[in-house]
Design an enzyme around this catalytic site. Structure first.
Site, PDB file in Angstrom:
ATOM      1  N   LYS A   1     -40.017 -12.496  36.854  1.00 19.22           N
ATOM      2  CA  LYS A   1     -39.269 -12.053  38.131  1.00 19.22           C
ATOM      3  C   LYS A   1     -38.897 -13.682  38.825  1.00 19.22           C
ATOM      4  CE  LYS A   1     -41.217 -11.572  42.193  1.00 19.22           C
ATOM      5  NZ  LYS A   1     -40.978 -12.392  43.207  1.00 19.22           N
ATOM      6  N   ASN A   2     -39.740 -14.369  38.729  1.00 25.30           N
ATOM      7  CA  ASN A   2     -39.327 -15.761  39.481  1.00 25.30           C
ATOM      8  C   ASN A   2     -38.633 -16.787  38.585  1.00 25.30           C
ATOM      9  OD1 ASN A   2     -40.794 -14.508  41.651  1.00 25.30           O
ATOM     10  ND2 ASN A   2     -42.550 -15.880  41.469  1.00 25.30           N
TER      11      ASN A   2
ATOM     12  N   CYS B   1     -42.517 -13.465  56.409  1.00 26.42           N
ATOM     13  CA  CYS B   1     -43.047 -12.331  55.562  1.00 26.42           C
ATOM     14  C   CYS B   1     -44.909 -12.340  55.816  1.00 26.42           C
ATOM     15  CB  CYS B   1     -42.728 -12.351  54.245  1.00 26.42           C
ATOM     16  SG  CYS B   1     -43.550 -13.724  53.134  1.00 26.42           S
TER      17      CYS B   1
ATOM     18  N   ARG C   1     -42.119 -18.832  56.067  1.00 24.42           N
ATOM     19  CA  ARG C   1     -41.398 -19.212  54.993  1.00 24.42           C
ATOM     20  C   ARG C   1     -40.354 -20.199  55.178  1.00 24.42           C
ATOM     21  NH1 ARG C   1     -42.731 -15.764  50.783  1.00 24.42           N
ATOM     22  NH2 ARG C   1     -42.075 -17.102  49.268  1.00 24.42           N
TER      23      ARG C   1
ATOM     24  N   ARG D   1     -41.374  -4.661  43.756  1.00 23.88           N
ATOM     25  CA  ARG D   1     -40.408  -5.655  43.930  1.00 23.88           C
ATOM     26  C   ARG D   1     -40.860  -6.434  42.843  1.00 23.88           C
ATOM     27  NH1 ARG D   1     -40.030  -8.089  49.517  1.00 23.88           N
ATOM     28  NH2 ARG D   1     -38.784  -9.560  47.939  1.00 23.88           N
TER      29      ARG D   1
HETATM   30  C1  EPZ Z   1     -41.864 -19.340  44.953  1.00 23.44           C
HETATM   31  O1  EPZ Z   1     -41.702 -19.136  46.457  1.00 23.44           O
HETATM   32  C2  EPZ Z   1     -42.219 -18.216  44.518  1.00 23.44           C
HETATM   33  N1  EPZ Z   1     -41.135 -17.087  44.641  1.00 23.44           N
HETATM   34  C3  EPZ Z   1     -43.415 -17.406  45.267  1.00 23.44           C
HETATM   35  O2  EPZ Z   1     -43.856 -16.281  44.670  1.00 23.44           O
HETATM   36  C4  EPZ Z   1     -44.683 -18.608  45.030  1.00 23.44           C
HETATM   37  O3  EPZ Z   1     -45.928 -17.889  45.833  1.00 23.44           O
HETATM   38  C5  EPZ Z   1     -44.275 -19.878  45.580  1.00 23.44           C
HETATM   39  O4  EPZ Z   1     -43.063 -20.428  44.934  1.00 23.44           O
HETATM   40  C6  EPZ Z   1     -45.466 -20.800  45.594  1.00 23.44           C
HETATM   41  O5  EPZ Z   1     -45.504 -21.074  44.008  1.00 23.44           O
HETATM   42  C7  EPZ Z   1     -40.322 -17.011  43.709  1.00 23.44           C
HETATM   43  O6  EPZ Z   1     -40.041 -17.933  42.801  1.00 23.44           O
HETATM   44  C8  EPZ Z   1     -39.007 -16.162  43.877  1.00 23.44           C
HETATM   45  P1  EPZ Z   1     -42.328 -22.653  47.918  1.00 23.44           P
HETATM   46  P2  EPZ Z   1     -40.878 -20.458  47.267  1.00 23.44           P
HETATM   47  O7  EPZ Z   1     -41.060 -23.327  48.603  1.00 23.44           O
HETATM   48  O8  EPZ Z   1     -40.039 -21.299  46.544  1.00 23.44           O
HETATM   49  C9  EPZ Z   1     -43.645 -24.578  52.199  1.00 23.44           C
HETATM   50  C10 EPZ Z   1     -44.335 -13.857  44.376  1.00 23.44           C
HETATM   51  O9  EPZ Z   1     -45.399 -13.347  44.735  1.00 23.44           O
HETATM   52  N2  EPZ Z   1     -42.105 -24.801  52.572  1.00 23.44           N
HETATM   53  O10 EPZ Z   1     -42.675 -23.343  46.478  1.00 23.44           O
HETATM   54  O11 EPZ Z   1     -40.161 -19.863  48.302  1.00 23.44           O
HETATM   55  C11 EPZ Z   1     -43.867 -23.029  52.154  1.00 23.44           C
HETATM   56  O12 EPZ Z   1     -44.342 -22.722  53.329  1.00 23.44           O
HETATM   57  C12 EPZ Z   1     -43.527 -15.040  45.181  1.00 23.44           C
HETATM   58  O13 EPZ Z   1     -43.640 -13.719  43.532  1.00 23.44           O
HETATM   59  C13 EPZ Z   1     -41.724 -25.497  53.271  1.00 23.44           C
HETATM   60  O14 EPZ Z   1     -42.851 -26.101  54.127  1.00 23.44           O
HETATM   61  O15 EPZ Z   1     -42.071 -21.154  47.738  1.00 23.44           O
HETATM   62  C14 EPZ Z   1     -45.205 -22.992  51.236  1.00 23.44           C
HETATM   63  O16 EPZ Z   1     -46.433 -23.250  52.183  1.00 23.44           O
HETATM   64  C15 EPZ Z   1     -44.388 -15.022  46.755  1.00 23.44           C
HETATM   65  N3  EPZ Z   1     -40.550 -25.982  53.637  1.00 23.44           N
HETATM   66  C16 EPZ Z   1     -45.092 -24.231  50.197  1.00 23.44           C
HETATM   67  O17 EPZ Z   1     -44.067 -25.043  50.824  1.00 23.44           O
HETATM   68  C17 EPZ Z   1     -39.547 -25.352  52.770  1.00 23.44           C
HETATM   69  O18 EPZ Z   1     -38.450 -25.609  52.879  1.00 23.44           O
HETATM   70  C18 EPZ Z   1     -44.727 -23.769  48.816  1.00 23.44           C
HETATM   71  O19 EPZ Z   1     -43.414 -22.872  48.825  1.00 23.44           O
HETATM   72  C19 EPZ Z   1     -40.017 -24.713  51.616  1.00 23.44           C
HETATM   73  C20 EPZ Z   1     -41.289 -24.340  51.276  1.00 23.44           C
END
Ligand code: EPZ
Length: 422
Positions: free
Chosen positions: A22-23, A116, A121, A401
């Site tokens: 999915k990701n 969420c 996020r 999902r």
């Molecule tokens: C991806 O989300 C995945 N989703 C998430 O999987 C996964 O948990 C996450 O990466 C971490 O591995 C998809 O790929 C669709 P991040 P993403 O930006 O990219 C912070 C699932 O269950 N952050 O890597 O949205 C954020 O708050 C989902 O399949 C900022 O601070 O996550 C987090 O603490 C859930 N500012 C960390 O970085 C930003 O602009 C990592 O988030 C962006 C992120």
């Protein structure tokens, strides 16, 4: 709405084919916006999140055909550069259309994703990266409006954040940079296999990218990109979820097939540390219950560390593992909605400051529980597999999902799970 009823105690055996990731699918589907030619993407899982992404692309003007796992997309005549709130609010990952829309139109209007249950996020790193390429970003009426009046210009962009790298943020900047003028270097880039799969998709379209999978990605902008055929990598989190199911409830062994074992080495190592027998084959992994199970201390980390998306599933295993285990989520410290539901089933879990201390109990007992987010919900299904009695899990749309037919696959392994109207 529907709910699952899981009758605990049925031992699992046999094997299950893992779906496409999915990701990896979500940013790859967004990347089809970068060309007017036809793209064929294979092994796209039929889950709500990919369906939402296809709706967003159609809303932008893409022509989409889907036949089982194969999606054919042509973004020749886009009629909009706007991803509306009513679609984005359903799926936060919609933010990954920002980069391609900016690259295609020099404009992108995307609704700010809501928070969420796994925590805030933010998208500050996405915006910092895209502004670094020359876009101006402003927030208006709940939308992020991005504009690159003079086009996008490559430069060095640092994408690291206080919780480590950002996966979709790295994707967004990479998708914008491939059509920018000149060279871009992304430092502090996410190294997840899904980022590598996107890079390979873009390279097949004609992009010039090196270093994907490392914290430093180099991109040379090109004038245009072409159509492509691509097969998405296996879903390492779905594979991991079924491996934990086997570690909890296998009669002898269960096997996950059509996987890429090196994508979940951290989980395989952890299950072995917990005493589980794990055999890694060519494209498959087999696991059984530990004869002498032991708990562990685990902290989530960006890839290749232990994935936050597997944290809830490990809590389910530790809930009935003798001794004390400690699970710390450094990426989403609030991602413990599953703990309160597992406590309703008799688990002994204390959560504080992003850390769960879990004291194993003999057996969980069935209780009505509620799914809250994708991985927490899957963890509740795992917890129910060995629980005494029949556990009712409501709001299973959360599971749908990101897991393709999880109930059918579990039934195939011998679990007693039924999907009924709530
Ligand atoms: C991806 O989300 C995945 N989703 C998430 O999987 C996964 O948990 C996450 O990466 C971490 O591995 C998809 O790929 C669709 P991040 P993403 O930006 O990219 C912070 C699932 O269950 N952050 O890597 O949205 C954020 O708050 C989902 O399949 C900022 O601070 O996550 C987090 O603490 C859930 N500012 C960390 O970085 C930003 O602009 C990592 O988030 C962006 C992120």
């Amino acid at each position: 709405m529907e709910k699952f009823i899981v009758h605990g105690g049925s031992p699992l055996s046999g094997s299950v084919n893992i779906s496409g990731s999915k990701n990896a699918s979500l940013p790859i589907l967004a990347a089809t916006l970068l060309t007017r030619e036809t793209c064929v993407v294979r092994r796209v899982p039929d889950v709500s999140d990919t369906n939402y992404m296809l709706q967003i692309l159609q809303n932008l003007g893409a022509e989409v055909e889907r036949a089982s796992g194969t999606v054919v997309i042509r973004c020749e005549k886009l009629r909009s550069h706007e991803a509306p709130y009513d679609l984005v609010r359903k799926m936060r990952a919609s933010v990954c259309v920002m980069g391609p829309l900016l690259a295609r139109h020099n404009r992108a209007d995307v609704s700010l994703p809501g928070g969420c249950v796994i925590g805030d996020r933010p998208i500050d790193l996405h915006l910092r990266g895209l502004e670094g390429l020359g876009a101006e970003a402003r927030v208006e009426g709940g939308n992020v409006r991005l504009e690159a009046r003079y086009g996008l210009e490559g430069r060095e962009i640092d994408m690291s954040g206080k919780h480590g790298a950002t996966v979709l943020g790295t994707d967004n900047v990479m998708m914008a940079a491939v059509l920018a003028k000149g060279a871009t270097v992304i430092t502090g880039a996410a190294c997840e296999p899904e980022v590598v799969d996107l890079a390979e998709f873009l390279i097949s379209m004609g992009a010039k990218i090196s270093g994907a999978g490392t914290p430093r990605i180099e991109i040379e902008g090109v004038a245009e990109l072409g159509g492509v055929e691509h097969t998405v990598i296996p879903d390492r989190i779905e594979a991991g979820t079924f491996l934990v199911a086997g570690a909890m409830a296998a009669k002898e062994r269960i096997t996950v097939k059509r996987v890429e074992p090196r994508h979940i080495e951290s989980l395989v190592d952890l299950l072995r540390r917990c005493g589980c027998p794990v055999e890694v084959g060519d494209g498959s992994i087999s696991v059984g219950r530990a004869e002498n199970p032991v708990g562990a201390n685990v902290t989530t980390d960006p890839y290749p560390g232990f994935p936050t998306d597997m944290q809830a599933q490990m809590c389910a295993l530790f809930a009935t593992t003798p001794g004390t285990s400690v699970v710390r989520d450094t990426i989403f410290p609030q991602r413990f909605m599953h703990a309160s539901e597992m406590k309703r089933m008799g688990a002994d879990i204390q959560v504080e400051d992003g850390t769960a201390v879990i004291r194993g109990v003999e057996q969980l007992s069935a209780a009505p529980v509620m799914a809250s987010d994708l991985r927490a919900s899957a963890a509740l299904v795992l917890a129910a597999l060995n629980a005494k009695g029949a556990t009712e899990i409501s709001r299973v749309y959360h599971i749908d999902r990101g897991y393709e037919n999880i109930d059918d696959k579990l039934i195939q392994l011998g679990a007693e799970i039924e999907r009924v109207p709530a």
